[in-house]
Scaffold this active site. Structure first.
Site, short mmCIF file in Angstrom:
data_model
loop_
_atom_site.label_atom_id
_atom_site.label_comp_id
_atom_site.label_asym_id
_atom_site.label_seq_id
_atom_site.Cartn_x
_atom_site.Cartn_y
_atom_site.Cartn_z
CB CYS A 58 -0.94 0.01 1.20
SG CYS A 58 -0.10 -0.05 2.79
CG ASN A 59 2.88 2.47 3.02
OD1 ASN A 59 1.87 3.14 2.95
ND2 ASN A 59 3.24 1.83 4.13
CG PHE A 119 10.73 -4.33 10.85
CD1 PHE A 119 11.98 -4.33 10.25
CD2 PHE A 119 10.59 -3.70 12.08
CE1 PHE A 119 13.07 -3.72 10.86
CE2 PHE A 119 11.68 -3.09 12.71
CZ PHE A 119 12.92 -3.10 12.09
#
Length: 419
Positions: A58-59, A119
């Site tokens: 998503c990032n 992480f």
């Protein structure tokens, strides 16, 4: 790096885009689902790219791989997503060789995450490496690099407090609910989508809100039922989505669709409704804002929420960077070994040829020629000479490039490519 003989293509690149410059809409244009990722890998093979790694979260969406020019990798990405080259150039980054190696270390170690110390990306790197290996697109260089990044990630987790405290997009969404909604325990909460983010959000909801009115809906009902059973929650059919939205006060959308699954037409209730969209691409149509009773919040906003936990984590950045530098140095040491491996291999073959020719000569001359003993002696001598050259090349006091050229010249070597 271009002289390490680690790939037919000369340079290692990391190309991609992330939350830093690309908003959720643009990131959605370049997101890759499982099918498009597999198609991309097949296209890479057809284009004779022998090693690459693809991640899409998503990032960020990134490709790490070897190419003559980074545009080869950029084209692969654009061919298999809705993104265009023009869009990519406005928000993207391209790292080369040592810069690309450093970038993967920072990404995998949580230093480049939207929420510092998150992480989640490391599991993506692992699964991406397995997928590339399955498709014969993982050479020793990238495989070794991924393992080094995993090692750095593990050490940072255990030796620092960079990931201490509960901070993630799913946790931030629950924090937002607690801060903005009064009497949360009495509100009806509907979680639509039970993928990884949905599962994490569900766990945080149960843990922090003490709410007993949480309902789950997923296109595949049995997935929702597995999570619901763990937390004793209610599951409804996908067909009941509109009805359940009318009954809810808080709607959390964490679906993995490529088009919006929620728009204003599906919302019939007039009572206040908080919608949290945790999806990339966005799964809630912006047109819901036309309704007066709707408060729409996207994960990009939630990811910007900072608290004491994040501030405390910043103190551990130097320690994390020191661990990365140490493991990166070990990786570079391995690269130096790879640099002269083809020459040593070619030298060993050349010496073996000398030994074979001499054995043939002695075999014809001597009537009592001891075949077994002669072969053992010749192999040992070849190995000792090869080891001697290898130790010389590893010596930091010697010029590796000059020594390699001299060895090649003296023994008239033709290297075999060491991929």
């Amino acid at each position: 790096m271009h002289r390490y003989n680690i790939s037919k293509s000369k340079n290692f690149y990391a190309i991609g885009l992330s939350y830093k410059k690309a908003d959720a809409e643009i990131r959605g244009h370049f997101s890759l689902d499982d099918d498009s990722r597999n198609t991309l890998l097949q296209q890479a093979k057809e284009n004779h790219i022998e090693s690459l790694l693809v991640t899409s979260t998503c990032n960020r969406t990134e490709i790490y791989g070897f190419a003559e020019h980074p545009f080869q990798l950029i084209k692969l990405l654009c061919d298999n997503t809705q993104g265009t080259v023009d869009e990519f150039q406005k928000v993207a980054y391209v790292h080369k060789n040592k810069g690309a190696i450093s970038h993967m270390f920072r990404v995998g170690s949580g230093l480049d995450s939207q929420i510092l110390g998150d992480f989640e990306i490391i599991s993506q790197l692992k699964s991406s490496a397995l997928l590339s290996k399955k498709n014969n697109l993982l050479n020793p260089f990238i495989e070794r690099l991924v393992n080094a990044v995993i090692q750095a990630s593990k050490r940072i987790k255990t030796e620092t407090e960079l990931s201490s405290g509960a901070t993630s997009v799913s946790f931030a969404s629950v924090q937002y609910i607690l801060k903005t909604i009064t009497d949360v325990t009495s509100k009806n909460i509907l979680l639509f989508g039970t993928g990884k983010i949905g599962r994490n959000t569900c766990e945080n909801l149960v843990k922090h809100t003490k709410n007993e009115h949480i309902t789950l809906i997923n296109r595949t009902k049995d997935k929702a039922e597995k999570i619901a059973g763990k937390f004793n929650l209610v599951v409804k059919d996908y067909a009941n989505l509109q009805e359940e939205i009318s009954n809810t006060d808080i709607l959390i959308v964490a679906t993995g669709a490529h088009r919006p699954t929620i728009d204003k037409h599906i919302i019939q209730s007039k009572k206040p409704l908080l919608i949290l969209d945790l999806s990339i691409p966005k799964n809630v149509n912006e047109n819901v804002k036309e309704l007066e009773n709707i408060n729409l919040v996207h994960l990009d906003y939630l990811s910007q929420l900072t608290d004491e936990t994040l501030e405390k984590r910043k103190a551990y950045i130097p320690q994390a960077e020191a661990i990365i530098a140490e493991i990166n140095e070990e990786f570079n040491g391995w690269l130096e070994t790879r640099k002269f491996a083809p020459t040593i291999k070619a030298l060993k073959h050349k010496l073996a040829d000398f030994a074979t020719a001499e054995l043939d000569t002695q075999r014809k001359k001597l009537s009592d020629f001891n075949e077994t003993q002669a072969e053992i002696i010749s192999k040992n001598i070849v190995q000792k000479i090869t080891n001697h050259f290898a130790h010389h090349l590893k010596d930091d006091n010697s010029s590796t490039d000059d020594s390699l050229e001299l060895i090649k010249k003296v023994f008239q070597l033709e290297e075999t490519q060491n991929v």
